[in-house]
Design an enzyme around this catalytic site. Structure first.
Site, PDB file in Angstrom:
ATOM      1  N   LYS A  14       0.853  -1.206   0.000  1.00 22.53           N
ATOM      2  CA  LYS A  14       0.000   0.000   0.000  1.00 22.53           C
ATOM      3  C   LYS A  14       0.877   1.241   0.000  1.00 22.53           C
ATOM      4  CE  LYS A  14       0.870   1.811   4.143  1.00 22.53           C
ATOM      5  NZ  LYS A  14       1.472   3.079   4.381  1.00 22.53           N
ATOM      6  N   PRO A 103       9.579  -4.326  -0.107  1.00 23.19           N
ATOM      7  CA  PRO A 103      10.717  -4.042   0.778  1.00 23.19           C
ATOM      8  C   PRO A 103      10.298  -3.977   2.258  1.00 23.19           C
ATOM      9  CG  PRO A 103      10.635  -2.460  -1.034  1.00 23.19           C
ATOM     10  CD  PRO A 103       9.404  -3.296  -1.137  1.00 23.19           C
ATOM     11  N   VAL A 104      11.204  -4.398   3.139  1.00 23.51           N
ATOM     12  CA  VAL A 104      10.955  -4.421   4.583  1.00 23.51           C
ATOM     13  C   VAL A 104      11.174  -3.021   5.173  1.00 23.51           C
ATOM     14  CG1 VAL A 104      11.748  -5.465   6.764  1.00 23.51           C
ATOM     15  CG2 VAL A 104      11.702  -6.824   4.654  1.00 23.51           C
ATOM     16  N   GLY A 107       7.724   1.580   4.499  1.00 24.56           N
ATOM     17  CA  GLY A 107       6.544   2.441   4.410  1.00 24.56           C
ATOM     18  C   GLY A 107       5.558   1.930   3.375  1.00 24.56           C
ATOM     19  N   GLY A 111       4.631  -5.983   6.019  1.00 28.14           N
ATOM     20  CA  GLY A 111       4.242  -6.828   7.157  1.00 28.14           C
ATOM     21  C   GLY A 111       2.730  -6.919   7.270  1.00 28.14           C
ATOM     22  N   ASP A 145      -2.823  -0.660   9.386  1.00 28.97           N
ATOM     23  CA  ASP A 145      -3.125  -0.758   7.957  1.00 28.97           C
ATOM     24  C   ASP A 145      -3.332  -2.184   7.465  1.00 28.97           C
ATOM     25  OD1 ASP A 145      -0.420  -1.164   8.109  1.00 28.97           O
ATOM     26  OD2 ASP A 145       0.091   0.800   7.279  1.00 28.97           O
TER      27      ASP A 145
HETATM   28  O1  C5P Z   1      -0.714   0.118  14.113  1.00 25.43           O
HETATM   29  P1  C5P Z   1       0.732  -0.163  13.843  1.00 25.43           P
HETATM   30  O2  C5P Z   1       1.251  -1.294  14.665  1.00 25.43           O
HETATM   31  O3  C5P Z   1       1.026  -0.336  12.397  1.00 25.43           O
HETATM   32  O4  C5P Z   1       1.494   1.147  14.278  1.00 25.43           O
HETATM   33  C1  C5P Z   1       2.888   1.178  14.465  1.00 25.43           C
HETATM   34  C2  C5P Z   1       3.266   2.417  15.246  1.00 25.43           C
HETATM   35  O5  C5P Z   1       3.069   3.576  14.435  1.00 25.43           O
HETATM   36  C3  C5P Z   1       2.445   2.672  16.482  1.00 25.43           C
HETATM   37  O6  C5P Z   1       2.980   2.019  17.596  1.00 25.43           O
HETATM   38  C4  C5P Z   1       2.537   4.189  16.621  1.00 25.43           C
HETATM   39  O7  C5P Z   1       3.775   4.563  17.203  1.00 25.43           O
HETATM   40  C5  C5P Z   1       2.585   4.651  15.190  1.00 25.43           C
HETATM   41  N1  C5P Z   1       1.236   5.033  14.682  1.00 25.43           N
HETATM   42  C6  C5P Z   1       0.659   6.215  15.124  1.00 25.43           C
HETATM   43  N2  C5P Z   1      -0.575   6.580  14.635  1.00 25.43           N
HETATM   44  C7  C5P Z   1      -1.216   5.813  13.724  1.00 25.43           C
HETATM   45  C8  C5P Z   1      -0.646   4.626  13.259  1.00 25.43           C
HETATM   46  C9  C5P Z   1       0.601   4.263  13.757  1.00 25.43           C
HETATM   47  O8  C5P Z   1       1.221   6.916  15.944  1.00 25.43           O
HETATM   48  N3  C5P Z   1      -2.412   6.217  13.268  1.00 25.43           N
END
Ligand code: C5P
Length: 307
Positions: A14, A103-104, A107, A111, A145
């Protein structure tokens, strides 16, 4: 038909055509107004019956597997365990074979794609017939996501990104995807965003201009409306990204847009047609800059093989 022995499911990378970030919430997450788009780079996850959980990962050329866990902390196994728990099947396990084409730590939600693909592969392998709503709810517990990785196409994301609704889109795009050799940590970029507290951001307001451009099918207007509030913090953490914009502009012309993918560090250059995208890709090849060329939008998770 007898129960399958193994199932392979594909999920796409994405990008965020718009990533508007509001002020941090009490739970540490940020409220988002984002427009997701699935692009043509893929993860394939094959689930096979087994008595204990295991995961094995291989990757396409140019993808570094450093930092991908080989144990039960791998998000594909966590997805499988969450699905089993949802159905009260705590003893169920499987072997997961992950083939990475994303890619890991780039962005691009590689995962999250693994988690979404694992959910659907195991749902089919175990013949659970989990409803779409339940799959989306389980996905949201795994990462902000992951629900979008199930859906694919073009969608608006709200909440912390986990509430997704398909958007009307009549614009097809071609994306030059330029990875970085070193990954960037998403939490670190959000922390930098809090620290900088940039004033000139979109925030979590509805991205009406982009939504209208997508519905009208005007690819040029879509490209004009691209926006990412995490650009300033990511570029502040990684000065090489700014230098790369200059390099891309010198090679491809001042008219290009360079969009950061999610929290980075992957950078994206959009094209409204294939031919100019191919010419640009050839220029990057000549300059020795690694890249992929990906169409968008593409489908969300789908089964590609049953055994
Ligand atoms: O939800 P996910 O595990 O992908 O998020 C990884 C990190 O990204 C979260 O721990 C948080 O630090 C940050 N994040 C955030 N606000 C979001 C999504 C992610 O601060 N809306």
């Amino acid at each position: 038909m007898s129960a399958p022995v193994s199932v392979t499911v594909r999920a796409a990378a994405k990008i965020n055509l718009h990533l508007g970030v509001g002020p941090v919430r009490a739970d540490g997450y940020h409220p988002l107004a984002t427009v997701y788009q699935a692009i043509g780079l893929y993860e394939d996850v094959t689930a096979t019956r087994a008595d204990a959980w295991s995961v094995h990962t291989i990757a396409d050329a140019g993808i570094d597997l450093d930092g991908v866990p080989g144990d039960e902390s791998n998000i594909a196994i966590r997805a499988g365990q969450a699905l089993a728990a949802h159905h009260g099947l705590a003893d169920q396990a499987a072997h997961l074979e992950v083939h990475k084409g994303i890619p890991v730590a780039g962005g691009l939600a590689g995962g999250s794609a693994d988690a979404a693909a694992a959910l659907v592969a195991l749902d089919r392998l175990w013949e659970l017939e989990t409803s779409d709503d339940d799959l989306l709810a389980i996905a949201a517990t795994l990462g902000s996501d992951v629900p979008f990785a199930l859906l694919g196409g073009t969608a608006i994301g709200t909440g912390r990104g986990e509430f997704v609704e398909p958007l009307e889109n009549h614009a097809d795009l071609w994306w030059l995807v330029i990875p970085s050799e070193i990954g960037l940590s998403t939490p670190q970029v959000y922390r930098k965003y809090d620290e900088l507290a940039p004033a000139d951001v979109a925030g979590d307001a509805h991205p009406g201009d982009l939504v209208a451009a997508l519905a009208s099918g005007d690819a040029g207007a879509v490209i004009g409306a691209l926006d990412n509030d995490l650009t300033a913090p990511a570029y502040a953490l990684r000065h090489d990204l700014g230098a790369r914009v200059d390099e891309l502009t010198a090679l491809l012309g001042a008219g290009i847009r360079v969009l950061l993918s999610g929290s980075g560090p992957t950078q994206l250059v959009p094209y409204a047609a294939l031919e100019p995208a191919r010419l640009a890709a050839a220029r990057l090849t000549d300059a020795g800059i690694a890249h992929w060329l990906a169409p968008a939008p593409v489908a969300g998770v789908h089964v590609v093989h049953y055994d």
